[in-house]
Design an enzyme around this catalytic site. Sequence first.
Site, PDB file in Angstrom:
ATOM      1  N   LYS A 172       0.838  -1.205   0.000  1.00  0.00           N
ATOM      2  CA  LYS A 172       0.000   0.000   0.000  1.00  0.00           C
ATOM      3  C   LYS A 172       0.873   1.255   0.000  1.00  0.00           C
ATOM      4  O   LYS A 172       0.651   2.188  -0.769  1.00  0.00           O
ATOM      5  CB  LYS A 172      -0.934   0.009   1.224  1.00  0.00           C
ATOM      6  CG  LYS A 172      -2.066  -1.009   1.126  1.00  0.00           C
ATOM      7  CD  LYS A 172      -2.818  -1.210   2.438  1.00  0.00           C
ATOM      8  CE  LYS A 172      -3.882  -2.296   2.267  1.00  0.00           C
ATOM      9  NZ  LYS A 172      -4.596  -2.635   3.505  1.00  0.00           N
TER      10      LYS A 172
ATOM     11  N   GLN B 286      -4.628  -1.120   9.661  1.00  0.00           N
ATOM     12  CA  GLN B 286      -4.554  -2.455   9.080  1.00  0.00           C
ATOM     13  C   GLN B 286      -5.125  -3.499  10.039  1.00  0.00           C
ATOM     14  O   GLN B 286      -4.787  -3.520  11.225  1.00  0.00           O
ATOM     15  CB  GLN B 286      -3.086  -2.775   8.736  1.00  0.00           C
ATOM     16  CG  GLN B 286      -2.892  -4.093   8.004  1.00  0.00           C
ATOM     17  CD  GLN B 286      -3.504  -4.105   6.604  1.00  0.00           C
ATOM     18  OE1 GLN B 286      -3.621  -3.073   5.949  1.00  0.00           O
ATOM     19  NE2 GLN B 286      -3.908  -5.269   6.147  1.00  0.00           N
TER      20      GLN B 286
ATOM     21  N   ASP C 248     -11.341   3.149   4.247  1.00  0.00           N
ATOM     22  CA  ASP C 248     -11.783   1.749   4.248  1.00  0.00           C
ATOM     23  C   ASP C 248     -13.301   1.646   4.107  1.00  0.00           C
ATOM     24  O   ASP C 248     -13.822   0.571   3.799  1.00  0.00           O
ATOM     25  CB  ASP C 248     -11.394   1.073   5.579  1.00  0.00           C
ATOM     26  CG  ASP C 248     -10.169   0.179   5.451  1.00  0.00           C
ATOM     27  OD1 ASP C 248      -9.961  -0.387   4.358  1.00  0.00           O
ATOM     28  OD2 ASP C 248      -9.445   0.042   6.452  1.00  0.00           O
TER      29      ASP C 248
HETATM   30  N1  GUN Z   1      -6.922  -6.449   6.274  1.00  0.00           N
HETATM   31  C1  GUN Z   1      -7.323  -7.218   5.231  1.00  0.00           C
HETATM   32  N2  GUN Z   1      -8.100  -6.516   4.381  1.00  0.00           N
HETATM   33  C2  GUN Z   1      -8.195  -5.262   4.909  1.00  0.00           C
HETATM   34  C3  GUN Z   1      -8.872  -4.080   4.480  1.00  0.00           C
HETATM   35  O1  GUN Z   1      -9.562  -4.023   3.444  1.00  0.00           O
HETATM   36  N3  GUN Z   1      -8.714  -2.996   5.288  1.00  0.00           N
HETATM   37  C4  GUN Z   1      -7.989  -3.030   6.434  1.00  0.00           C
HETATM   38  N4  GUN Z   1      -7.917  -1.923   7.159  1.00  0.00           N
HETATM   39  N5  GUN Z   1      -7.350  -4.116   6.847  1.00  0.00           N
HETATM   40  C5  GUN Z   1      -7.459  -5.225   6.086  1.00  0.00           C
END
Ligand code: GUN
Length: 294
Positions: A54, A98, A121
């Site tokens: 990311k 995360q 998100d």
């Molecule tokens: N962990 C796995 N997928 C995601 C997601 O889409 N957002 C976040 N914040 N953590 C994750």
Amino acid sequence: MSTIVLNGRELSQTLLKEQQIQVEEIVRLKGRPPGLAVVLVGQDQASETYVRNKRGACAKVGIFAPDINLPADTPQKELEAIIDRLNADPSIDGILVQLPLPSGIEKETILYRIDPAKDVDGFHPVNVGKLVIGLETLAPCTPTGIMTLLDRYHIPVSGKNAVVLGRSLIVGKPMALLLMARDATVTVCHSRTAHLMEETRRADIVVAAMGKPLMVNRDFIKPGAVVIDVGISRNQEGKLVGDVDYAAVAPVASAITPVPGGVGPMTIATLLDNTIRAFCLREGISLQLARTPS
Ligand code: GUN
């Protein structure tokens, strides 16, 4: 009939190039790039990889993405104070914590503390509610990325029977809402669904997001259906596999996403899109966005 491979890796690279142009325009207009805070708590190996990807994508397009890495034993109150600081920071437009969080941290309290305007998100109840109502909002990245993938490959959605396997807050539920908003007829299936195969065999579009490796085989799929695989697991040889048995299903599908290289890269590209959108909504600007013709 040849099967179209929905190449999320290639499309995400195209999107990142478009985003780079958008960020350049934003900097020209507003004097600063969009900012995304990706907060990593603890040392979960998969999470470290996702976060690295990311932040790397942000660097590529010019989004400001400071590293916020915290130890697994960070107290709840300290994490809350960090969220408060990021909410108030004018250089930050998006905040992503995360998941999974270490045990001992109450996930909902943290996620719902994020300013909805910075909730890239799309997990905050305000944004979930807006999605349900059909108001403009920040929607979860994976299902939004799937809609982009369908659109850029000119796959029609309106009037189609779509079956979503899985009812999670991150994928299944928002996927159903996004498909419904585009006039699909949507069925959501889950672990208690009585006649799963009967449901999926009626589908023009199947989205597999139940986290059961290779569960969807040829018998689940109507010939010519579009198959989207959100699953990602490692098999015994350490190879990445999805929820769909690709080798068995690809010959009957009209289009299918591979694992890896399908939905995963689209999720990251959408996170960047959401960050740029959060910037524009917060700053009250709208961009005439560059879009690569297809
Ligand atoms: N962990 C796995 N997928 C995601 C997601 O889409 N957002 C976040 N914040 N953590 C994750």
